[in-house]
Write a protein that holds these residues in place. Structure first.
Motif, mmCIF file in Angstrom:
data_model
loop_
_atom_site.group_PDB
_atom_site.id
_atom_site.type_symbol
_atom_site.label_atom_id
_atom_site.label_comp_id
_atom_site.label_asym_id
_atom_site.label_seq_id
_atom_site.Cartn_x
_atom_site.Cartn_y
_atom_site.Cartn_z
ATOM 1 N N UNK A 160 50.578 34.352 30.799
ATOM 2 C CA UNK A 160 51.040 35.686 31.170
ATOM 3 C C UNK A 160 50.156 36.291 32.257
ATOM 4 N N UNK A 161 48.851 36.111 32.143
ATOM 5 C CA UNK A 161 47.929 36.656 33.148
ATOM 6 C C UNK A 161 48.245 36.085 34.526
ATOM 7 N N UNK A 162 48.510 34.794 34.583
ATOM 8 C CA UNK A 162 48.850 34.159 35.865
ATOM 9 C C UNK A 162 50.148 34.735 36.411
ATOM 10 N N UNK A 169 52.962 38.444 40.200
ATOM 11 C CA UNK A 169 53.843 39.602 40.399
ATOM 12 C C UNK A 169 53.127 40.730 41.146
ATOM 13 N N UNK A 170 51.863 40.952 40.828
ATOM 14 C CA UNK A 170 51.087 42.030 41.454
ATOM 15 C C UNK A 170 50.472 41.615 42.799
ATOM 16 N N UNK A 171 50.641 40.348 43.163
ATOM 17 C CA UNK A 171 50.083 39.806 44.409
ATOM 18 C C UNK A 171 48.560 39.968 44.473
ATOM 19 N N UNK A 172 47.948 39.683 43.329
ATOM 20 C CA UNK A 172 46.483 39.685 43.225
ATOM 21 C C UNK A 172 46.060 38.229 43.113
ATOM 22 N N UNK A 173 45.176 37.813 43.989
ATOM 23 C CA UNK A 173 44.833 36.394 44.082
ATOM 24 C C UNK A 173 44.000 35.884 42.925
ATOM 25 N N UNK A 203 42.004 37.083 48.685
ATOM 26 C CA UNK A 203 41.991 38.327 49.464
ATOM 27 C C UNK A 203 41.832 39.542 48.554
ATOM 28 N N UNK A 204 42.292 39.401 47.313
ATOM 29 C CA UNK A 204 42.151 40.454 46.302
ATOM 30 C C UNK A 204 41.534 39.840 45.058
ATOM 31 N N UNK A 205 40.377 40.392 44.657
ATOM 32 C CA UNK A 205 39.655 39.927 43.476
ATOM 33 C C UNK A 205 39.612 41.080 42.483
ATOM 34 N N UNK A 206 40.354 40.958 41.405
ATOM 35 C CA UNK A 206 40.396 42.009 40.393
ATOM 36 C C UNK A 206 39.207 41.855 39.445
ATOM 37 N N UNK A 207 38.497 42.962 39.240
ATOM 38 C CA UNK A 207 37.379 42.991 38.289
ATOM 39 C C UNK A 207 37.623 44.124 37.292
ATOM 40 N N UNK A 240 46.417 44.496 35.644
ATOM 41 C CA UNK A 240 46.530 43.193 34.977
ATOM 42 C C UNK A 240 46.315 43.361 33.476
ATOM 43 N N UNK A 241 45.232 44.022 33.126
ATOM 44 C CA UNK A 241 44.870 44.157 31.711
ATOM 45 C C UNK A 241 45.895 45.006 30.959
#
Length: 175
Positions: free
Chosen positions: A10-12, A17-21, A101-105, A144-145
């Motif tokens: 699901x996370x992937x 969907x959110x276009x977060x790499x 290009x986008x790293x979610x933390x 994401x979370x």
């Protein structure tokens, strides 16, 4: 497919969907200072500074201290890299390979369940990324979370239905 596999899948899908790499979960002493996101995609505690990386293309990496390697490998979910001194070289090698290009933390001003990255770990991350383009690519993982917690996996739905049946039986006995 078990709960952990379903949530990582699901996370992937959410990343795509959110276009977060890439989603990067950075923790240490997680039993004492627990990031709630670990419950979704790791389900294990770690001692040393550790990074869990999930990309929208499906790559999954864990960088953990050598004492945590066997425990994380036992999950069978991540390509695991162990270290003795610092996660920095492994982290930079993986980031360079993936070139996100986008790293979610895990930080959030609104959602405590998405705010698991401590300020000290954030500063350490900035130190690790200093001099790289990645330092300017960090974004909040709140979307994401939130979605990962809100969208129930097939196993979670099954467990919820079972809990409802048990509760209904208990209430019927009260009449």
């Amino acid at each position: 497919m078990d709960h952990l596999q379903q949530k990582i899948k699901q996370a992937i899908q959410i990343l795509e969907k959110e276009r977060i790499d890439l989603w990067l979960i950075l923790v240490r002493e997680s039993e004492v200072s627990h990031d709630p996101a670990l419950d979704l995609v790791v389900e294990k505690e770690v001692t040393w500074e550790s990074a869990f990386i999930i990309s929208r293309k499906g790559e999954k990496y864990a960088i953990v201290g050598r004492g945590d390697v066997a425990k994380i490998k036992s999950l069978g979910m991540y390509e695991v890299f162990g270290y003795d001194q610092s996660i920095k070289s492994h982290l930079l090698r993986i980031l360079t390979h993936l070139d996100p290009q986008k790293i979610a933390i895990n930080y959030s001003g609104d959602n405590v369940m998405a705010d698991g990255l401590s300020h000290g770990m954030y500063l350490l991350l900035l130190e690790h990324l200093e001099g790289t383009p990645f330092v300017n690519r960090l974004i909040s993982a709140e979307k994401i979370i939130s979605k990962l917690r809100g969208i129930k996996s097939p196993l979670e739905i099954k467990q919820i239905k079972k809990a409802i049946r048990v509760t209904e039986k208990l209430f019927s006995k009260l009449d």
